[in-house]
Scaffold this active site. Sequence first.
Site, short mmCIF file in Angstrom:
data_model
loop_
_atom_site.label_atom_id
_atom_site.label_comp_id
_atom_site.label_asym_id
_atom_site.label_seq_id
_atom_site.Cartn_x
_atom_site.Cartn_y
_atom_site.Cartn_z
N GLU A 43 14.01 22.54 -9.08
CA GLU A 43 15.27 22.61 -8.53
C GLU A 43 16.56 22.53 -9.25
OE1 GLU A 43 15.99 24.06 -5.42
OE2 GLU A 43 13.98 24.09 -4.80
N CYS A 196 14.75 40.41 2.59
CA CYS A 196 16.11 40.61 2.87
C CYS A 196 16.96 40.52 1.61
CB CYS A 196 16.59 39.30 3.91
SG CYS A 196 17.84 39.76 4.65
N CYS A 203 13.83 45.81 6.02
CA CYS A 203 13.95 45.69 7.49
C CYS A 203 12.52 46.02 8.38
CB CYS A 203 15.09 46.05 8.32
SG CYS A 203 16.64 45.80 7.71
N CYS A 206 10.17 43.09 8.03
CA CYS A 206 10.58 41.72 8.24
C CYS A 206 10.24 41.13 9.45
CB CYS A 206 12.32 41.99 8.15
SG CYS A 206 13.01 40.42 8.34
N CYS A 212 17.05 40.75 14.65
CA CYS A 212 18.15 40.81 13.83
C CYS A 212 19.49 41.67 14.24
CB CYS A 212 17.54 41.29 12.38
SG CYS A 212 18.87 41.40 11.01
S1 SF4 Z 1 15.67 42.73 9.69
FE1 SF4 Z 1 17.54 41.46 9.28
S2 SF4 Z 1 16.77 39.52 8.34
FE2 SF4 Z 1 15.01 41.01 8.32
S3 SF4 Z 1 15.10 42.28 6.08
FE3 SF4 Z 1 16.51 43.16 7.74
S4 SF4 Z 1 18.54 42.32 7.70
FE4 SF4 Z 1 17.34 41.07 6.57
#
Ligand code: SF4
Length: 356
Positions: A43, A196, A203, A206, A212
């Site tokens: 970290e 993201c 997306c 995701c 989202c």
């Molecule tokens: S769906 Fe939303 S959280 Fe997922 S990658 Fe796309 S913008 Fe990011």
Amino acid sequence: MRDLSSQLLAWYDDHAREMPWRVSPADRKVGVRPDPYAVWMSEVMLQQTTVAAVRNYHRKFMGLWPAVRDLAAAEDADVMAAWAGLGYYARARNLLKCARAVVSEHGGVFPETNDQLLTLPGIGPYTAAAISAIAFDRAETVVDGNVERVMSRIYDVHTPLPAAKPQLTALARALTPDRRPGDYAQAVMDLGATICTPRSPACGICPWREPCAARLAGTAAELPRKTPKKKTPTRHGIAYVVRREDGAWLLETRPESGLLGGMLGWPGSDWRDAPAPTPTPPLATDWVALEQEARHTFTHFHLRLQVMTARVPLGVNPERGTFVAHADFRAAALPTAMRKVYDLAIVTLHPDGVAG
Ligand code: SF4
């Protein structure tokens, strides 16, 4: 809310990035616990530096100093030299101070809570939360740039950063689960780093694509909004590279306070906003000004160093700095800005000390 964290943890179980300091979700489930010393070191190194750059340094440090007591007992100069190239050298000084405080004040055992961790040198709110969550599985909210980006998108927050920080932190806190908070903290970081991403979020793959809000609104790639930054200023300075006829180099340890503090460097002028810095040569001789400047960018400014070189005979007494024998000199141990000066100067000051 709990659904969101469960969805992300399920994704993390399959997609967690491997890192030298990390325990995989599968190992964690069978009771393997991370080494707090390794987590803390990662970290500190990751403050201002990418995972790709940190991996090798982390391995090197863990090889040289496998436990916090080893690091606490290390020579300052050895640690600074091992850190060379990683940048932001105040971190290396704080790394040592923190290791020594853990040994002297905590019996060599890292404290677990946010509040205790915050009392240690070089540990701010982000690092304390990250160590507490990742190393000790405590339900702390870890908010870095990745997390801010992800939060701004799943909730479609259009307030620009940095004004949006408190709101994004509150949203992140509300999502932090009591179950597996350490894995969850790493999962949000991984989502921000691999899916993201800043410019083109993936997306379609995701785990949070359904809920989202930014994806639904078509605003994901525009978020987070940011207040425009001021132009980065440029500072100017002079670096003096002196080679003695026996090959020795004139170096000095930079003052503890200030940039590159405690690191080895070339004697030089102050770094000023004015394009013509005041000359402060470490000795009187015939200086050769190189045509090319050494350029380096720190967090808050660009640095341009005029490079002056000179060869001097044995017996000269500089007003500043110490001659270091060529056999003891390691260009790789110089901080990057000073290494760039060396790379330019070496063309005129050949390494065999005679030719060139
Ligand atoms: S769906 Fe939303 S959280 Fe997922 S990658 Fe796309 S913008 Fe990011």
